[in-house]
Scaffold this motif. Structure first.
Motif, PDB file in Angstrom:
ATOM      1  N   VAL A 314       0.859  -1.179   0.000  1.00  0.00           N
ATOM      2  CA  VAL A 314       0.000   0.000   0.000  1.00  0.00           C
ATOM      3  C   VAL A 314       0.894   1.228   0.000  1.00  0.00           C
ATOM      4  O   VAL A 314       1.850   1.319   0.786  1.00  0.00           O
ATOM      5  CB  VAL A 314      -0.922   0.008   1.237  1.00  0.00           C
ATOM      6  N   GLN A 315       0.605   2.182  -0.877  1.00  0.00           N
ATOM      7  CA  GLN A 315       1.390   3.413  -0.931  1.00  0.00           C
ATOM      8  C   GLN A 315       0.784   4.464  -0.006  1.00  0.00           C
ATOM      9  O   GLN A 315      -0.444   4.620   0.047  1.00  0.00           O
ATOM     10  CB  GLN A 315       1.438   3.964  -2.353  1.00  0.00           C
ATOM     11  N   VAL A 316       1.668   5.192   0.674  1.00  0.00           N
ATOM     12  CA  VAL A 316       1.231   6.213   1.625  1.00  0.00           C
ATOM     13  C   VAL A 316       1.942   7.525   1.302  1.00  0.00           C
ATOM     14  O   VAL A 316       3.156   7.546   1.053  1.00  0.00           O
ATOM     15  CB  VAL A 316       1.551   5.783   3.080  1.00  0.00           C
ATOM     16  N   PRO A 353       3.018  -0.250   5.085  1.00  0.00           N
ATOM     17  CA  PRO A 353       4.261   0.189   5.735  1.00  0.00           C
ATOM     18  C   PRO A 353       4.054   0.357   7.239  1.00  0.00           C
ATOM     19  O   PRO A 353       3.168   1.092   7.679  1.00  0.00           O
ATOM     20  CB  PRO A 353       4.560   1.522   5.049  1.00  0.00           C
ATOM     21  N   GLN A 354       4.863  -0.342   8.015  1.00  0.00           N
ATOM     22  CA  GLN A 354       4.643  -0.411   9.454  1.00  0.00           C
ATOM     23  C   GLN A 354       4.796   0.935  10.162  1.00  0.00           C
ATOM     24  O   GLN A 354       4.201   1.154  11.220  1.00  0.00           O
ATOM     25  CB  GLN A 354       5.608  -1.431  10.077  1.00  0.00           C
ATOM     26  N   GLU A 355       5.578   1.834   9.572  1.00  0.00           N
ATOM     27  CA  GLU A 355       5.800   3.113  10.247  1.00  0.00           C
ATOM     28  C   GLU A 355       4.535   3.956  10.324  1.00  0.00           C
ATOM     29  O   GLU A 355       4.477   4.917  11.106  1.00  0.00           O
ATOM     30  CB  GLU A 355       6.913   3.903   9.551  1.00  0.00           C
ATOM     31  N   TRP A 356       3.502   3.600   9.541  1.00  0.00           N
ATOM     32  CA  TRP A 356       2.267   4.370   9.548  1.00  0.00           C
ATOM     33  C   TRP A 356       1.194   3.765  10.450  1.00  0.00           C
ATOM     34  O   TRP A 356       0.074   4.286  10.506  1.00  0.00           O
ATOM     35  CB  TRP A 356       1.721   4.506   8.125  1.00  0.00           C
ATOM     36  N   CYS A 544      -9.141   2.006   9.616  1.00  0.00           N
ATOM     37  CA  CYS A 544      -7.982   1.628  10.425  1.00  0.00           C
ATOM     38  C   CYS A 544      -7.206   2.894  10.762  1.00  0.00           C
ATOM     39  O   CYS A 544      -7.586   3.991  10.327  1.00  0.00           O
ATOM     40  CB  CYS A 544      -7.125   0.608   9.667  1.00  0.00           C
ATOM     41  N   PRO A 545      -6.127   2.807  11.527  1.00  0.00           N
ATOM     42  CA  PRO A 545      -5.398   4.032  11.907  1.00  0.00           C
ATOM     43  C   PRO A 545      -4.813   4.798  10.721  1.00  0.00           C
ATOM     44  O   PRO A 545      -4.534   5.994  10.848  1.00  0.00           O
ATOM     45  CB  PRO A 545      -4.287   3.510  12.821  1.00  0.00           C
ATOM     46  N   LEU A 546      -4.607   4.134   9.583  1.00  0.00           N
ATOM     47  CA  LEU A 546      -4.076   4.803   8.399  1.00  0.00           C
ATOM     48  C   LEU A 546      -5.236   5.333   7.562  1.00  0.00           C
ATOM     49  O   LEU A 546      -6.069   4.559   7.072  1.00  0.00           O
ATOM     50  CB  LEU A 546      -3.224   3.827   7.587  1.00  0.00           C
ATOM     51  N   ARG A 547      -5.312   6.632   7.379  1.00  0.00           N
ATOM     52  CA  ARG A 547      -6.422   7.250   6.669  1.00  0.00           C
ATOM     53  C   ARG A 547      -6.490   6.761   5.214  1.00  0.00           C
ATOM     54  O   ARG A 547      -5.489   6.726   4.509  1.00  0.00           O
ATOM     55  CB  ARG A 547      -6.291   8.778   6.689  1.00  0.00           C
TER      56      ARG A 547
END
Length: 581
Positions: A314-316, A353-356, A544-547
Motif C-alpha cells: 500500500v502506498q502512503v 508500511p509499518q511506520e504508519w 484503520c489508523p491509516l487514513r
C-alpha cells in the motif's frame, strides 16, 4: 493426489454462460494509472464492495493475486471432468439485499435448494440384517419429529420449541449484520456530530433487545455458554445433540464443550435462500459461479477486475494518507482509498508500511486468534456413496439424503470433543468430524455421467503437528486414508469408488487462499473477536489508523462465511467518507 493449477478455465468452458461473462469483463478491463478506489483481492467480499462502489459512481479496480476470482468461493477442475467448489462449498448466508441489489439472477446465478438438509447415519453393530438407524432433518417439522422420535419422543416434542427459540435469536441479531458496529472511537473522541452519528448505529442493538425481551438472560447463555450445556437443557438424545452441535464447531478450533461455542451455531442459522429461512443450497456450476455473477454485476457498471495482479504494498503519502498501491510487477496505481479483502494479518503486517501504524495496533493484529481445525478434501468418485443406513437404489440414482450435509462420526457429542482433544495434543483426530456433501446429486453439470464430486469438510487437524512432524505428502495421505476408512465404515465400497482427490490441510488453505492459519473466517468467531472487537477494539468500522485504508473481508464485522455483508457495509462506509473528502 490430483494436481491443482489452472483448472478453472476448463471448468468454465464446460459452462458457456459463465465463460462468456468472465471473458466479457476480462476483455473490458484495461489498467489505468488512477482510480477512485482500489480493492486488494477478488474474494466474494471484495467483488461485492466493487459492485456497490461502482454503482455509486466510484471508479473501482480489483486486483487478484490468483489466476481465478472468488477467493475461497471458487470452482476449480482439479480432476479432469470434475468441477469442485474447492474451498467453500455451500450457500445460505449471502445477504438477501445483495441478491436483489446486484441483480445476481440476471447475471447468471442459479441455485439448487436442499431439502432435506441434514443426514446423520449411525454405526450400530450387532443389528444383524437390520438397517442401522439414521437422523434425517429437513423443512417438514412433522417429519423431523418422526425422525427424532426414533431416539427420544421427549426430544421430538421439544424440537419445534427449540427451533422457534433459536430462530428468534437469529432474527434479533440479523439487523446487526447489515450495519457497521457502533463506532466507539467516534463516541469517545469525535465531534458532537460524530457522536450523534455513532449513537444512531445503536438502533440495531436496541431493536435486538426489544425482540428478545424478558428472555434475554436465556439468550445470553446461548452466546456465552458451552453448546453442550445449552443442548442438554433441551434434549436427551445424543444423535440429535451431536448433529446440532456440528454447526457450533464447524470451521472453529473449539469443542461443543467450549464456552461461547453457541455463537458459531447461531451464525450458521442466519441465512436463507429465495425467501426460505434457514435454507442451504448448492450454486449451479460450483461456488465460482456465484463469484462470477458478482463480478459480472460489478463489471456491467464499469468496475475493472484483474487476475494474476498481486499487490505488493500500500502506498502512503508523506502526509500519512493512502494514495494507492504498488503491484508486484512494479506498476503503481493511484487511488483515493484502498479496500483490502485480504486478512487483517496480510493487510496490516505485510502490505502496509509499518511506520504508519501504531505499535499497539500492530501488536493486537499479530495476536489475533486464527487457529483452524479444517482439512478440506475434494474427491472425485465414479458412483454415489452407498450408506448402510440408507442403501442406494439398484440404478444408483441420487436419493434425498445424498443432497444433505452428511455428518459422520457425529452420533455423540463426546466423539466431537475427543476429536478436538486430539488436535489440542497436536495430532489429527483419530475419528475426525466429517461433513460430507455431494453437490452433483443436484447439479449434474459438475461431473461426468454417473460420476460425482464429493466435498469432505473435516476436523480437527492442527496447523502445527506434534513431535516435529510437518504436513508433507506422507502425513496428508495418512490423514486422508483415515478419513476414507471412517467413511468406508458407514458406506462400504467408498474407497473403491475414488478416482481422484485434492487435499487441503491448514497450511495449504493459508498458502493458496490467504486464509490465516487456514482459518475460513479470517480469525476466530469468538466473542472477544466479534462486533466492535473485530478485528480489534476501536477499529471495527472498516477503517484503520491509516487514513484511506479499509478492511472489507471476513476479518471485519460481521465475520466469515459467504455472506457478502462485510463488502457491502464497507462500501457504504467508504462512499460516505469519499463524499466528505
Amino acid at each position: 493426489m490430483a494436481a491443482g493449477g489452472r483448472g478453472l478455465s476448463r471448468a468454465l468452458r464446460a459452462s458457456p454462460s459463465p465463460d462468456w461473462r468472465q471473458a466479457h469483463w476480462e476483455a473490458k478491463a484495461r489498467l489505468k494509472p488512477e482510480y477512485d478506489a482500489v480493492i486488494i483481492g477478488a474474494g466474494h467480499n471484495g467483488l461485492v464492495a466493487a459492485a456497490y462502489l461502482q454503482r455509486l459512481g466510484v471508479s473501482t479496480a480489483v486486483f487478484e493475486r490468483r489466476h481465478v476470482i472468488g477467493g475461497a468461493a471458487v470452482t476449480e477442475e482439479i480432476v479432469p471432468g470434475f468441477k469442485f467448489s474447492r474451498a467453500s462449498y455451500l450457500l445460505s448466508l449471502l445477504r438477501p439485499q445483495i441478491y436483489t441489489e446486484l441483480e445476481l439472477k440476471k447475471h447468471g446465478l442459479r441455485l439448487h435448494l436442499r431439502n432435506p438438509r441434514s443426514f446423520t447415519p449411525m454405526l450400530e453393530e450387532g443389528t444383524g440384517s437390520k438397517v442401522p438407524r439414521s437422523l434425517l432433518l429437513g423443512t417438514d417439522m412433522a417429519e423431523n419429529q418422526k425422525q427424532i422420535a426414533q431416539f427420544s419422543r421427549k426430544d421430538a416434542q421439544a424440537f419445534p420449541q427449540y427451533e422457534d427459540f433459536m430462530n428468534r435469536l437469529a432474527l434479533a441479531i440479523d439487523p446487526l449484520l447489515d450495519a457497521p458496529p457502533v463506532d466507539m472511537e467516534a463516541f469517545r473522541r469525535g465531534s458532537l456530530l460524530q457522536r450523534l452519528k455513532s449513537l444512531s448505529t445503536l438502533s440495531p442493538l436496541l431493536q435486538a433487545g426489544r425482540i428478545l425481551g424478558a428472555r434475554l438472560p436465556q439468550y445470553y447463555q446461548v452466546l456465552t455458554a458451552p453448546m453442550t450445556k445449552v443442548l442438554d437443557q433441551w434434549f436427551e438424545s445424543e444423535p440429535l445433540k451431536a448433529t446440532l452441535a456440528t454447526d457450533a464447531v464447524i470451521g472453529a478450533m473449539t469443542s461443543p464443550r467450549t464456552p461461547g461455542s453457541g455463537y458459531v451455531l447461531l451464525h450458521h442459522m442466519m441465512g436463507g435462500l429465495e425467501g426460505v429461512q434457514g435454507a442451504w443450497g448448492y450454486v449451479q456450476g460450483g461456488m465460482g459461479a456465484l463469484s462470477g455473477a458478482i463480478a459480472s454485476s460489478a463489471a456491467a457498471h464499469g468496475a475493472s477486475i484483474f487476475t494474476e495482479k498481486p499487490v505488493a504494498k500500500v502506498q502512503v503519502s508523506s502526509g500519512g494518507r493512502v494514495q494507492g498501491v504498488v503491484l508486484q510487477d512494479g506498476s503503481e496505481v493511484r487511488s483515493k482509498v484502498v479496500l483490502s479483502n485480504a486478512s487483517p494479518q496480510i493487510t496490516f503486517l505485510k502490505l502496509t508500511p509499518q511506520e504508519w501504524l501504531p505499535e499497539e495496533f500492530v501488536q493486537r493484529i499479530s495476536q489475533l486468534d486464527t487457529q483452524s481445525p479444517v482439512t478440506k478434501i475434494n474427491v472425485a468418485v465414479n458412483r454415489l456413496p452407498d450408506f448402510l443406513a440408507a442403501p442406494n437404489t439398484p440404478r444408483g440414482q441420487p436419493l434425498p439424503h445424498h443432497q444433505c450435509s452428511i455428518h459422520l462420526n457425529c452420533e455423540d457429542t463426546r466423539l466431537l470433543h475427543q476429536a478436538f482433544e486430539d488436535a489440542m495434543d497436536g495430532r489429527p483426530s483419530h475419528r475426525p468430524m466429517i461433513e460430507l456433501c455431494i453437490p452433483s446429486s443436484l447439479d449434474p453439470t459438475l461431473a461426468p455421467p454417473g460420476c460425482h464430486v464429493v466435498s469432505l469438510f473435516t476436523q480437527y487437524t492442527p496447523y502445527t503437528l506434534a513431535g516435529g512432524k510437518v504436513w508433507d505428502e506422507q502425513e496428508k495421505n495418512a490423514y486422508v486414508d483415515r478419513v476414507f476408512d471412517c467413511i468406508e465404515a458407514y458406506a462400504p465400497g467408498f474407497k473403491g469408488s475414488v478416482v481422484g482427490r485434492d487435499i487441503l490441510v491448514p497450511p495449504d488453505l493459508e498458502r493458496i487462499f490467504g486464509l490465516p492459519g487456514g482459518n475460513i473466517f479470517h480469525g476466530a468467531m469468538t466473542l472477544d473477536q466479534l462486533y466492535f472487537a473485530r478485528p480489534v477494539p476501536l477499529h471495527a468500522n472498516y477503517r484503520c489508523p491509516l487514513r484511506g485504508l479499509y478492511l472489507c473481508g471476513s476479518g471485519a464485522h460481521p465475520g466469515g462465511g459467504v455472506m457478502g455483508a462485510t463488502g457491502r457495509n464497507a462500501a457504504h462506509v467508504v462512499f460516505g467518507d469519499l463524499k466528505s473528502m
